[in-house]
Scaffold this motif. Sequence first.
Motif, PDB file in Angstrom:
ATOM      1  N   SER A   1      49.750  38.402  45.160  1.00  0.00           N
ATOM      2  CA  SER A   1      49.105  38.525  43.753  1.00  0.00           C
ATOM      3  C   SER A   1      47.688  38.223  43.750  1.00  0.00           C
ATOM      4  N   THR A   2      47.102  38.908  42.897  1.00  0.00           N
ATOM      5  CA  THR A   2      45.475  39.015  42.708  1.00  0.00           C
ATOM      6  C   THR A   2      45.230  37.908  41.617  1.00  0.00           C
ATOM      7  N   SER A   3      43.919  37.653  41.285  1.00  0.00           N
ATOM      8  CA  SER A   3      43.524  36.937  40.163  1.00  0.00           C
ATOM      9  C   SER A   3      43.911  37.291  38.814  1.00  0.00           C
TER      10      SER A   3
ATOM     11  N   LYS B   1      43.625  49.016  41.976  1.00  0.00           N
ATOM     12  CA  LYS B   1      42.804  47.911  41.697  1.00  0.00           C
ATOM     13  C   LYS B   1      41.980  47.773  43.155  1.00  0.00           C
TER      14      LYS B   1
ATOM     15  N   ILE C   1      40.440  46.047  46.384  1.00  0.00           N
ATOM     16  CA  ILE C   1      40.955  45.028  47.263  1.00  0.00           C
ATOM     17  C   ILE C   1      40.275  45.041  48.707  1.00  0.00           C
TER      18      ILE C   1
END
Length: 268
Positions: free
Chosen positions: A232-234, A81, A83
């Motif tokens: 948390s991410t989208s 992911k 970031i």
Amino acid sequence: VNMFMKKRGQLAIFIIVGVIIVAGITLFILLKSGLVPKISMGEADTDNLNSFLSSCLQDKIREGIQIISLQGGYIEPVLYKGIWFDEGGPANISYLCYTKENYAPCVNQEPLLLKHLQEEIKEYIKEDVEKCFDALKTSLEKQGYATEGTLENFDVSLKPEKIILNIKAELNIDKGEDVLRYEKFAIGMKTELYEIARFVGLIIESERQKGDFDYPFYMAFFNLPMDIRAFSTSDSSVIYTIKHKETKETFRFAVRSMVIPPGWGVTI
């Protein structure tokens, strides 16, 4: 006259002995301080050779541990992911437990995490191990020793509070009188990566089973040597950051598990 000459002779002997003692003390201090790096035949033992290799490799080992730790256990992340961190900028954080499906538990991507970390570190430092072994021979040859040696292999082991490199090589050191033969070398450095990796495994197992890890509970009721944070991410991935309180070593990794999509359970 004879008595005078005798006293002068005794005085000269005392002066010579004094000079030898002072020179010996001075040499001892220089050797202890590291200002005289030469290895004499009497000092060319395993400890001194290990010390040379350790000095040569420690920066590369430390660099490798840091890169791997900040990218979820990989030098070059594959499943990750992207970031942006306020401190450090962009980073690719590897998923250590992942599923693309909703409502499904994640799959542990590295069930043998400790072994994987050891292999990543080994891959990162292998060229430098070869260079440092060659540099050791060159250093000895510049000091008058004849050397013959080949590097065969090496292993990386993460242990509590340290990392150990066991190097298998053949090295013969000759200066005309004796030949010293060495086959094994070992160097160690302090790191808390072993303990961090064990705790990462605990988080992954909780995420795999329940889709969550209650890190505030652990922080509140257990005297952990680590600080744990998560966000948390989208796409409902969770980015964990574990920071060792004493050494400040930091490990980041990503998880996506038991994701409930937006709007689930909403009736119109």
